[in-house]
Write a protein that holds these residues in place. Structure first.
Motif, short mmCIF file in Angstrom:
data_model
loop_
_atom_site.label_atom_id
_atom_site.label_comp_id
_atom_site.label_asym_id
_atom_site.label_seq_id
_atom_site.Cartn_x
_atom_site.Cartn_y
_atom_site.Cartn_z
N HIS A 129 7.22 16.04 -0.07
CA HIS A 129 6.38 16.30 1.10
C HIS A 129 4.90 16.18 0.75
CE1 HIS A 129 9.30 17.29 4.16
NE2 HIS A 129 9.96 18.04 3.30
N ALA A 130 4.53 16.59 -0.47
CA ALA A 130 3.13 16.47 -0.88
C ALA A 130 2.72 15.00 -0.99
CB ALA A 130 2.91 17.19 -2.21
N VAL A 131 3.62 14.18 -1.56
CA VAL A 131 3.35 12.74 -1.67
C VAL A 131 3.24 12.14 -0.28
CG1 VAL A 131 4.29 10.53 -2.43
CG2 VAL A 131 4.44 12.53 -3.92
N SER A 132 4.13 12.57 0.62
CA SER A 132 4.13 12.03 1.98
C SER A 132 2.83 12.36 2.70
CB SER A 132 5.32 12.59 2.77
OG SER A 132 5.42 11.98 4.03
N GLY A 133 2.30 13.57 2.49
CA GLY A 133 1.05 13.95 3.12
C GLY A 133 -0.15 13.23 2.52
N LEU A 134 -0.06 12.93 1.22
CA LEU A 134 -1.17 12.29 0.52
C LEU A 134 -1.43 10.87 1.02
CD1 LEU A 134 -3.25 12.33 -1.80
CD2 LEU A 134 -1.40 11.58 -3.33
N LYS A 135 -0.39 10.22 1.51
CA LYS A 135 -0.54 8.82 1.92
C LYS A 135 -1.54 8.67 3.06
CE LYS A 135 3.57 9.28 4.81
NZ LYS A 135 5.05 9.14 4.76
N PHE A 136 -1.65 9.66 3.94
CA PHE A 136 -2.61 9.56 5.04
C PHE A 136 -4.04 9.56 4.51
CE2 PHE A 136 1.20 11.44 6.90
CZ PHE A 136 1.38 10.63 8.00
N HIS A 137 -4.26 10.30 3.45
CA HIS A 137 -5.59 10.34 2.84
C HIS A 137 -5.93 9.00 2.20
CE1 HIS A 137 -9.01 12.02 0.64
NE2 HIS A 137 -8.53 11.44 -0.44
N ILE A 138 -4.96 8.40 1.51
CA ILE A 138 -5.20 7.15 0.80
C ILE A 138 -5.31 5.97 1.75
CG2 ILE A 138 -4.17 5.53 -0.86
CD1 ILE A 138 -3.09 7.91 -2.39
N LEU A 139 -4.53 6.00 2.83
CA LEU A 139 -4.51 4.87 3.77
C LEU A 139 -5.86 4.59 4.39
CD1 LEU A 139 -1.22 5.04 5.86
CD2 LEU A 139 -1.99 3.24 4.34
N ARG A 140 -6.68 5.62 4.52
CA ARG A 140 -7.95 5.45 5.23
C ARG A 140 -8.80 4.35 4.62
NH1 ARG A 140 -13.22 7.06 6.71
NH2 ARG A 140 -13.28 8.26 8.65
N GLU A 141 -8.83 4.27 3.29
CA GLU A 141 -9.66 3.26 2.64
C GLU A 141 -9.15 1.85 2.94
OE1 GLU A 141 -10.04 4.05 -1.49
OE2 GLU A 141 -11.46 5.70 -1.20
N PHE A 142 -7.84 1.68 3.02
CA PHE A 142 -7.29 0.36 3.35
C PHE A 142 -7.77 -0.08 4.74
CE2 PHE A 142 -4.55 1.73 -0.02
CZ PHE A 142 -4.09 0.58 -0.63
N LEU A 143 -7.75 0.85 5.68
CA LEU A 143 -8.18 0.52 7.04
C LEU A 143 -9.68 0.27 7.09
CD1 LEU A 143 -5.30 1.41 7.66
CD2 LEU A 143 -6.17 2.65 9.64
N GLN A 144 -10.46 1.07 6.35
CA GLN A 144 -11.90 0.86 6.32
C GLN A 144 -12.26 -0.51 5.76
OE1 GLN A 144 -12.89 4.92 4.47
NE2 GLN A 144 -14.77 4.36 5.53
N LEU A 145 -11.43 -0.99 4.87
CA LEU A 145 -11.66 -2.31 4.27
C LEU A 145 -11.20 -3.43 5.20
CD1 LEU A 145 -10.59 -1.54 0.59
CD2 LEU A 145 -12.91 -1.93 1.43
N GLY A 146 -10.61 -3.07 6.34
CA GLY A 146 -10.25 -4.07 7.34
C GLY A 146 -8.84 -4.60 7.25
N TYR A 147 -7.93 -3.88 6.54
CA TYR A 147 -6.57 -4.36 6.36
C TYR A 147 -5.57 -3.56 7.19
CZ TYR A 147 -8.28 -7.13 2.46
OH TYR A 147 -8.96 -8.05 1.69
N SER A 148 -4.61 -4.28 7.77
CA SER A 148 -3.48 -3.62 8.43
C SER A 148 -2.46 -3.28 7.36
CB SER A 148 -2.86 -4.53 9.47
OG SER A 148 -3.78 -4.83 10.51
N VAL A 149 -1.85 -2.10 7.49
CA VAL A 149 -0.94 -1.61 6.45
C VAL A 149 0.42 -1.29 7.06
CG1 VAL A 149 -0.49 0.24 4.80
CG2 VAL A 149 -2.80 -0.69 5.03
N LEU A 150 1.47 -1.79 6.41
CA LEU A 150 2.82 -1.37 6.71
C LEU A 150 3.17 -0.30 5.69
CD1 LEU A 150 5.37 -1.69 8.39
CD2 LEU A 150 6.06 -3.55 6.88
N LEU A 151 3.01 0.94 6.09
CA LEU A 151 3.23 2.06 5.18
C LEU A 151 4.71 2.26 4.97
CD1 LEU A 151 3.73 5.32 4.78
CD2 LEU A 151 1.93 4.22 3.48
#
Length: 418
Positions: free
Chosen positions: A214-236
């Protein structure tokens, strides 16, 4: 005879009086027009002496005191209006103007049946300054500004092997493992798997050490932000997923978020009319509701838009304040709850993916494997999210769909053993 004469005199007298009245009214009108200020108008304007500004004269205009008061009132009203505008902007209530600025010119409404609202929010302007190292890596890995991203630590290494092997098998090259420890970095490099490890941030290190799912699952939302800021669509993607087709061939890309569902049929996956029964209410005992089963936060496609980033920020903020919350519940609440007193809902477009193509393990083991027609369909992915014995079920999925072993799924119960 006498009576008739008296009536005639009376009639003449009344006509004279009426004539006199008419003449008087006409004279008044004439004099009023010729002498609008009266017969005795002063030759010079009346002087009004003020104690604070001597020798100021006024005639037929407004007095200086009145003019000054009006100017002060106008200034006060302008100041109040500016303050209201500022407060409205701060409170986020000028959304209509903001949307016009973002979306462009206004449009006329077309004929009946032809009107369609905007479905896709514009993407953000990429900002490589947020993480130059990741930006360079994504330039090499991503295809069409999109890629699969998964978080992994040593505790899921066996499932990770099935995960990336299935991805390679269907010909997907744009995927990336975000490693939470050095062992996974080395393991991915050994198996020619694109891998990225963030800097030694406290929150990431603690999650890597704990191995808590569950901790890993919650962490992904924090990490994903940088991918989106860089302009990339992500299939999580979670790790407990087997890929059987290229998922990018089955996305619609018309929403901020496209997610697989925990639903197991048309009703639970796509929405249905339910009711609440309260007998004490008598005639109105049944209250109808609209329900949908949760989006699965372990597999969703998210575009780099403002609503998407706001969604991530909201989830991260709530999980940071209440770590005991389930990230999937928070993800769905922020995505679906409407605006109401004390809360402003997220204005994000969303799509539910086909539950037979993007299949959860409840659909597979409870329904599909028992239906001869459904067994012949090959899903895009199978997510073993409903069962704790993930590794053996992932292996069985590969045996059934890839190696053609028709009885590979038969040994498992519909649900979990506990």
């Amino acid at each position: 005879m006498t009576g008739g004469r008296r009536d005639k005199v009376q009639s003449i007298r009344e006509s004279w009086i009426a004539t006199a009245i008419v003449i008087g009214v006409l004279l008044v009108c004439v004099f009023t027009f010729m002498f609008p200020h009266g017969f005795f108008t002063p030759k010079s304007p009346i002087q009004i002496r003020r104690t604070d500004t001597p020798n100021v004269q006024t005639g037929t205009c407004e007095s200086p005191e009145h003019v000054n008061k009006l100017e002060a009132d106008i200034a006060s009203l302008l100041e109040t209006n500016a303050g209201l505008k500022k407060r409205l902007a701060e409170q986020g209530q000028d959304n209509t103007q903001k949307q016009v600025m973002v979306l462009g010119d206004q449009h006329k409404v077309g004929p009946f049946g032809t009107v369609k609202a905007l479905r896709t929010n514009p993407t953000v302007v990429p900002d490589e300054s947020v993480n130059p190292r990741l930006a360079k890596m994504l330039e090499k890995v991503a295809v069409g500004k999109e890629l699969i991203v998964a978080l992994a630590n040593t505790y899921v290494k066996d499932m990770l092997e099935i995960w990336f092997t299935s991805i390679k098998r269907v010909g997907v090259t744009n995927y990336l493992v975000v490693a939470l420890d050095d062992q996974i970095v080395e393991y991915c490099k050994t198996n020619d798997v694109p891998v990225y490890k963030r800097g030694p941030e406290e929150v990431i290190d603690s999650v890597a050490r704990s191995g808590d799912a569950h901790a890993v699952s919650g962490l992904k939302f924090h990490i994903l932000r940088e991918f989106l800021q860089l302009g990339y669509s992500v299939l999580l993607s979670d790790i407990d997923i087997v890929y059987l087709q290229n998922p990018f061939d089955h996305l619609h890309r018309d929403s901020d978020v496209e997610s697989m569902t925990d639903g197991h049929d048309n009703m639970t996956a796509y929405g249905f009319n339910d009711y609440f029964d309260e007998p004490i209410m008598g005639w109105s005992r049944y209250v109808h509701t609209t329900r949908i089963w949760a989006y699965n936060s372990g597999f969703f496609y998210i575009r780099p838009t403002i609503p998407s980033i706001e969604l991530l920020d909201r989830v991260v903020d709530r999980l940071s304040k209440q770590p005991n919350l389930w990230d999937q519940a928070v993800f769905n609440e922020e995505l679906f709850f409407p605006s109401h007193p004390g809360y402003e809902g997220l204005h994000a477009a969303k799509r539910t993916l086909d539950f037979y193509q993007f299949m959860n393990s409840k659909v597979l083991f409870k329904t599909v494997r028992k239906d001869d027609k459904l067994k012949k369909m090959k899903p895009v992915i199978v997510h073993v999210n409903y069962h704790p014995d993930k590794l053996p079920r992932m292996k069985a999925v590969v045996e059934f769909y890839v190696n053609g072993k028709q009885n590979a799924l038969d040994a498992f119960p519909d649900g979990s053993g506990w």
